[in-house]
Design an enzyme around this catalytic site. Structure first.
Site: not given
Ligand SMILES: Cc1cc2nc3c(=O)[nH]c(=O)nc-3n(C[C@H](O)[C@H](O)[C@H](O)COP(=O)(O)OP(=O)(O)OC[C@H]3O[C@@H](n4cnc5c(N)ncnc54)[C@H](O)[C@@H]3O)c2cc1C
Length: 621
Positions: A442
């Site tokens: 989220e």
């Molecule tokens: C169990 C689980 C359930 C989920 N359920 C859903 C769902 O129902 N629907 C859905 O759509 N998604 C879902 N997600 C996805 C989840 O919302 C994302 O994993 C999350 O938003 C982070 O995206 P990412 O994993 O690609 O990490 P990334 O975007 O790669 O981020 C990695 C790290 O970098 C940081 N970061 C990235 N960009 C920036 C920036 N511009 N400035 C500062 N820091 C930054 C982030 O804060 C994080 O700490 C789920 C994930 C999991 C693991």
């Protein structure tokens, strides 16, 4: 089974003594409710949670989800509780009666969910369904409402939210899923979504996926995103189920926790036949989805509260039962009796830390939903703006601070259990595993901090933030003349002032071109704000407890200055013990936790930007 989910006395305190839930019934919108109906609902929620939901926690963790022949199967025990949950109408609490819901105040919904959400793996199924149904309620056409809404409100059909893609996590604007316009006004959806919670399961006969995608030819970035309803089974005109839509569940994730929640990789439209229909206007997908994201952020903050609450109560029970070591008073005597570990100072430190943080989180989450109720029952537009504004500014803090603190509470719980806490035979390691994801999904907590600093603080020229400060100042003014609270009032006021000052400092830094000061310190600021708001709530609660305890002592003829008399009263009177505990929690938090606000101020105002100055290569030697 005993209640180890939440302290019902604390729940009632926040609802009735702090926020005055029953006053909402004076408004026409909630006129059919009363304290009696609220109490009855809470008693039912407690019974259902203790007897049905809690017992599935461990079982579902062990069994997990399975993907077989393209169909996800959830833990067996979830089938029974999902059916009972929907039959009892818990999934429809927030929907208006004309849609088959109960139209309960937001605050009551949150209070009922306080009983359920410790089992987040289960609650994700009805929770996401309610969020998706609410999207259709607000943005759907009449035809979409007629097709989908009724069955989603009853829980016969479920819902999800599909945003994330391999290359578009935080940066949703980079999504690649495309929508191809058809001559009949529908769209063909093509693309891959990952990490989709409840993306498939066998609890319901149909699942309606709100999917973010870009209509061919629309601009790059978030501006070009639209949202589509993509049902698992297409729905015929007569409401019966038609063909299976063209998408495939390619995988379910093996996760650290919430094993009972299916986290799916979905390939949409591999055969070019994935039907989707536009929800809302074209290119307004982010605006529409934000409604669901904001609701989900509150849900995730609740995950922090409920994980913390269940972990605290388990640790407390364990600390009272586990005998280890002698009392410090007898340290030289090897024959001294072994004592329950709750008698050891370091265990008491952790327990009081947990109690203060859990109770502050409860106030946090309940107050945020109460803002929603104040907005919908407001007498004029200014009041609507005020309460909506406070809710807006608090949302990222509810999500990030409460999920982080919830995780830290589970960490302390494990510490109290010692080696046993690390072992799967005891429940706390699951609480910790299940809770960690709340800090990530989220919008990861760092992103919530950027939202707070970059958008929410300055919204309406800072009016929302000022409204929140105004509420905090008013509470302090109400109780500051009580001599027993004067020093706590002074400390809390200083912290509120520091928070206000830091917002001004950020604005000035940005204006002077030093925008990396607020950006680089967004997360420390969010934590600082979480602490200040928590101190405000705990001070507010201490003010009420102080009045109630004084009245109680006067009634019982107890001298509050006499420690022996107070000790006896706390032992014999549960209310007295509860109010004394409230005062202790507020004092502990304000004296031991709040000084970290000064440290944050000092660190941020140093304008040190080592985090940006260090070269990427220098992170390792
Ligand atoms: C169990 C689980 C359930 C989920 N359920 C859903 C769902 O129902 N629907 C859905 O759509 N998604 C879902 N997600 C996805 C989840 O919302 C994302 O994993 C999350 O938003 C982070 O995206 P990412 O994993 O690609 O990490 P990334 O975007 O790669 O981020 C990695 C790290 O970098 C940081 N970061 C990235 N960009 C920036 C920036 N511009 N400035 C500062 N820091 C930054 C982030 O804060 C994080 O700490 C789920 C994930 C999991 C693991």
């Amino acid at each position: 089974m005993a209640n180890v989910i939440l302290d019902e006395r604390d729940q009632k305190f926040v609802l009735y003594e702090m926020l005055g839930l029953e006053k909402l019934c004076e408004h026409q919108r909630y006129a059919e409710f009363s304290r009696e109906t609220f109490d009855m609902i809470l008693a039912e929620a407690q019974k259902f949670a203790v007897e049905e939901i809690l017992p599935t926690l461990k079982e579902a963790d062990k069994e997990g989800c399975r993907l077989e022949k393209g169909q996800v199967h959830v833990p067996t025990c979830f089938h029974r509780i999902y059916k009972l949950f929907c039959e009892a109408g818990w999934n429809a609490m927030g929907f208006p009666p004309e849609l088959g819901g109960q139209g309960l105040p937001h605050l009551m919904r949150v209070a009922a969910n306080d009983w359920f959400l410790h089992n987040f793996a289960f609650m994700a199924y009805p929770g996401l369904s309610a969020g998706a149904a609410h999207l259709i309620e607000v943005y759907g056409t009449q035809a979409q409402k007629a097709t989908y809404l009724g069955k989603m409100v009853t829980g016969e059909w479920a819902g999800t939210m599909c945003l994330t893609e391999p290359g578009a996590g935080t940066d949703v604007g980079s999504l690649m899923t495309k929508a191809v316009r058809q001559s009949d006004g529908t769209f063909r959806i093509q693309g891959t979504k990952i990490f989709i919670t409840s993306g498939d399961h066998d609890l319901t006969e149909n699942i309606i996926h709100p999917v973010l995608a870009r209509i061919e030819g629309d601009p790059a970035g978030t501006k070009g995103i639209s949202i589509f309803l993509v049902p698992k089974f297409l729905v015929n005109v007569d409401g019966s189920l038609g063909r299976r839509n063209d998408f495939e569940i390619a995988n379910i994730e093996e996760k650290m926790g919430i094993h009972g929640s299916s986290t799916c990789l979905i390939n949409f439209g591999d055969n070019g036949e994935c039907y989707g229909e536009l929800l809302g206007e074209e290119r307004e997908g982010m605006k529409v989805m934000f409604q669901m994201m904001n609701e989900a952020r509150i849900g995730v903050g609740m995950q922090g509260l409920t994980s913390g609450s269940i972990a605290y109560l388990h640790a407390l029970q364990y600390a009272k039962e586990r005998l280890q070591g002698a009392s410090l008073m007898n340290f030289a005597n090897p024959d001294a009796p072994r004592v329950p570990i709750i008698q050891h100072a370091d265990i008491r430190r952790m327990l009081l830390w947990m109690k203060a943080h859990v109770e502050a989180m409860r106030a946090f989450m309940y107050f945020a939903s109460y803002c929603g109720d104040r907005a919908v029952t407001a007498a004029d537009e200014a009041e609507v703006e005020k309460w909506t504004g406070i809710f807006e500014v608090l949302t990222p803090v509810c999500k990030a601070y409460c999920s982080d603190v919830g995780f830290m509470v589970t960490n302390n719980a494990m510490q109290i259990y010692g080696g046993y806490g690390y072992c799967a035979e005891y429940p706390v390691e699951q609480f910790m595993r299940d809770e960690k994801i709340a800090c990530i999904y989220e919008g990861a907590n760092g992103i919530q901090a950027l939202d707070l600093v970059g958008r929410k603080l300055g919204m309406k020229k800072g009016a929302n933030f000022m409204a929140l400060l105004g509420e905090m100042n008013a509470t302090i003014a109400r109780y500051q003349d009580d001599p027993t609270l004067a020093d706590l009032a002074g400390d809390t006021q200083a912290a509120v002032n520091a928070l206000a000052d830091m917002a001004v400092f950020f604005a000035r830094s940005a204006k002077a071109g030093k925008f990396m000061i607020p950006v680089g310190n967004a997360y420390p600021f969010l934590t600082m704000m979480g602490r200040v708001v928590s101190a405000w709530f705990l001070f507010w609660q201490a003010g009420i407890a102080q009045e109630k305890l004084s009245a109680l002592c006067a009634h019982r003829g107890v001298d509050r200055a006499d420690a022996a008399q107070m000790g006896a009263l706390n032992k014999s009177d549960r209310d007295a013990a509860y109010y004394s505990g409230k005062l202790a929690a507020a004092r502990y938090f304000i004296k031991h936790e709040l000084p970290m606000v000064d440290a944050a101020v000092k660190a941020i105002k140093s304008e040190d930007l080592s985090i940006m100055d260090i070269a990427d290569e220098s992170f390792v030697a």
